[in-house]
Enzyme design. Sequence first.
Site, short mmCIF file in Angstrom:
data_model
loop_
_atom_site.label_atom_id
_atom_site.label_comp_id
_atom_site.label_asym_id
_atom_site.label_seq_id
_atom_site.Cartn_x
_atom_site.Cartn_y
_atom_site.Cartn_z
N CYS A 16 38.29 13.59 4.85
CA CYS A 16 37.97 13.77 3.35
C CYS A 16 39.22 13.62 2.54
O CYS A 16 38.98 12.79 1.44
CB CYS A 16 37.47 15.21 3.28
SG CYS A 16 36.14 15.25 4.08
C1 UGA Z 1 38.72 19.23 3.19
C2 UGA Z 1 38.84 20.39 2.09
O1 UGA Z 1 39.75 21.45 2.00
C3 UGA Z 1 37.49 20.89 1.73
O2 UGA Z 1 37.35 21.89 0.76
C4 UGA Z 1 36.39 19.95 1.57
O3 UGA Z 1 35.22 20.33 1.33
C5 UGA Z 1 36.34 18.87 2.55
O4 UGA Z 1 37.71 18.32 2.70
C6 UGA Z 1 35.52 17.86 2.34
O5 UGA Z 1 35.94 16.88 1.16
O6 UGA Z 1 34.37 17.67 2.74
P1 UGA Z 1 38.81 19.35 5.57
O7 UGA Z 1 38.89 17.82 5.54
O8 UGA Z 1 37.89 20.04 6.60
O9 UGA Z 1 38.38 19.93 4.13
O10 UGA Z 1 40.35 19.57 6.16
P2 UGA Z 1 41.36 21.07 5.49
O11 UGA Z 1 41.16 22.07 6.52
O12 UGA Z 1 41.52 20.81 4.22
O13 UGA Z 1 42.68 20.18 6.22
C7 UGA Z 1 42.87 19.07 5.99
C8 UGA Z 1 44.45 18.37 6.47
O14 UGA Z 1 45.45 19.21 5.96
C9 UGA Z 1 44.37 18.79 8.07
O15 UGA Z 1 45.09 17.73 8.80
C10 UGA Z 1 45.59 20.07 8.00
O16 UGA Z 1 46.24 20.02 9.21
C11 UGA Z 1 46.41 19.57 6.80
N1 UGA Z 1 47.16 20.87 6.15
C12 UGA Z 1 46.16 21.88 5.66
C13 UGA Z 1 48.33 20.72 6.12
O17 UGA Z 1 48.98 20.00 6.67
N2 UGA Z 1 48.95 21.57 5.58
C14 UGA Z 1 48.28 22.92 5.09
O18 UGA Z 1 49.03 23.54 4.41
C15 UGA Z 1 47.04 22.72 4.96
#
Ligand code: UGA
Length: 416
Positions: free
Chosen positions: A261
């Site tokens: 996403c």
């Molecule tokens: C993301 C959004 O958080 C959701 O709100 C949204 O609905 C979704 O995309 C979508 O568009 O359907 P998601 O892809 O499941 O959700 O992943 P996240 O939990 O947001 O994490 C994304 C990435 O960021 C991961 O690789 C995680 O490791 C990384 N991340 C997250 C970091 O590197 N640092 C952080 O502080 C947080």
Amino acid sequence: MGVSSKKTISVIGLGYVGLTTAVGFGLKGYKIIGVDLDKEVIAKINRGLSPIYEEGMEEALQDVEVTATLDYGEVLGSDISFLCVHTPANSDGSVNLDYLRGAVLQLVDTLQAKEGPHLMVIRSTVVPGTTEGVLLPLIKDRPNLQICVNPEFLREGKALNDFMNPSRIIIGENNAQAGDWLYEMYQSFNCPILRTDLKTAEMIKYASNAFLATRISFINELGNICKKLGIDIYRVAEGMGHDERIGKSYLAAGIGFGGSCLSKDLEALMAQSRSLGYEPGILREVHRLNQEQPRRLIELLKKHLSPKGKTVGILGLAFKPGTDDVRESRAIPVVEALLQEEARIKAYDPKAIPHFKRLFPRIEYATLEEVLKSDAIIILTEWPEFERVDYKGKVVIDGRRLSKAKEASVYEGICW
Ligand code: UGA
């Protein structure tokens, strides 16, 4: 409640968004008809098995009335259809609408047989203006059909919990009656409900994901600077996060964001912006920084060992813990770079090996114990089990800040 007294809704597309929407409304007391093109997905759901690895999904499937089918005709048994089909990226980053247009056309065709009102709810992520410009024209000759936009904010791995406990619900509408209908369905959720026009609702989704991506790239950039200064970025983030205006979330510095996403939505928004003649400077840099973090990790490895001919162990292939999804996982560019350096790769992940194998069939997949014997270890996903490993005597390059890994004899964090 007797089975027959339940209201029926339909969900088109049973990926993680569709399945979560189906099961979530199922838990809210609706009877669900789920339509998908994939026979295996349908067979699994009908046997009460979750086709994806998602916390609590399989248990919840036992408690809901969901029937999955290939047959669009079944939709006639419902008055509301949630469209949750994939909107993959084209090679220029723009959104490919083929599946979504196809699904709307199929629905329009199927609903020829219906005289009463039917509401189509767009849950798939589409750039601002798509519903108004591309989808609404497909129903213009059908006054009984209505469209609303209802973006999802579901994190993979926590999707069902996010569905049941949303931070907000966004309803995009071009007709108050259609909006009222959806509003009614969401009444029992304990959160703000914002009603907007169609394209504002679409933009809220992109703005939210772009902002999360920006926070991550921001803290990664600060982390890259802090590393040079000998400052711990995690203490800095903690200090920043106490400020209510800033908050604590999405400030975990590391190898960058993956998943289907954040990158995809960022690129789609950039492509749309460019097509309108505006160069999105902040978004471009957010994206560029995220592409660069994996290369920085390889440079750090090379400070301690020349990868050619050496065994490099990879801990973590999923794009984050709690999922088997490897789409846009930071492990992909890391493995590509290591292959270019002619390293021997041994990889382990508790859930994601089968999916990663499809992308890289030739690298070696091994047990956690085997991977730990490598000449150097790279940590790419913060699975809890990696916090229970004994890293003493090892060379570890950490992309995710595992506290136990600091016990390694050579330890290098990407931003710390
Ligand atoms: C993301 C959004 O958080 C959701 O709100 C949204 O609905 C979704 O995309 C979508 O568009 O359907 P998601 O892809 O499941 O959700 O992943 P996240 O939990 O947001 O994490 C994304 C990435 O960021 C991961 O690789 C995680 O490791 C990384 N991340 C997250 C970091 O590197 N640092 C952080 O502080 C947080």
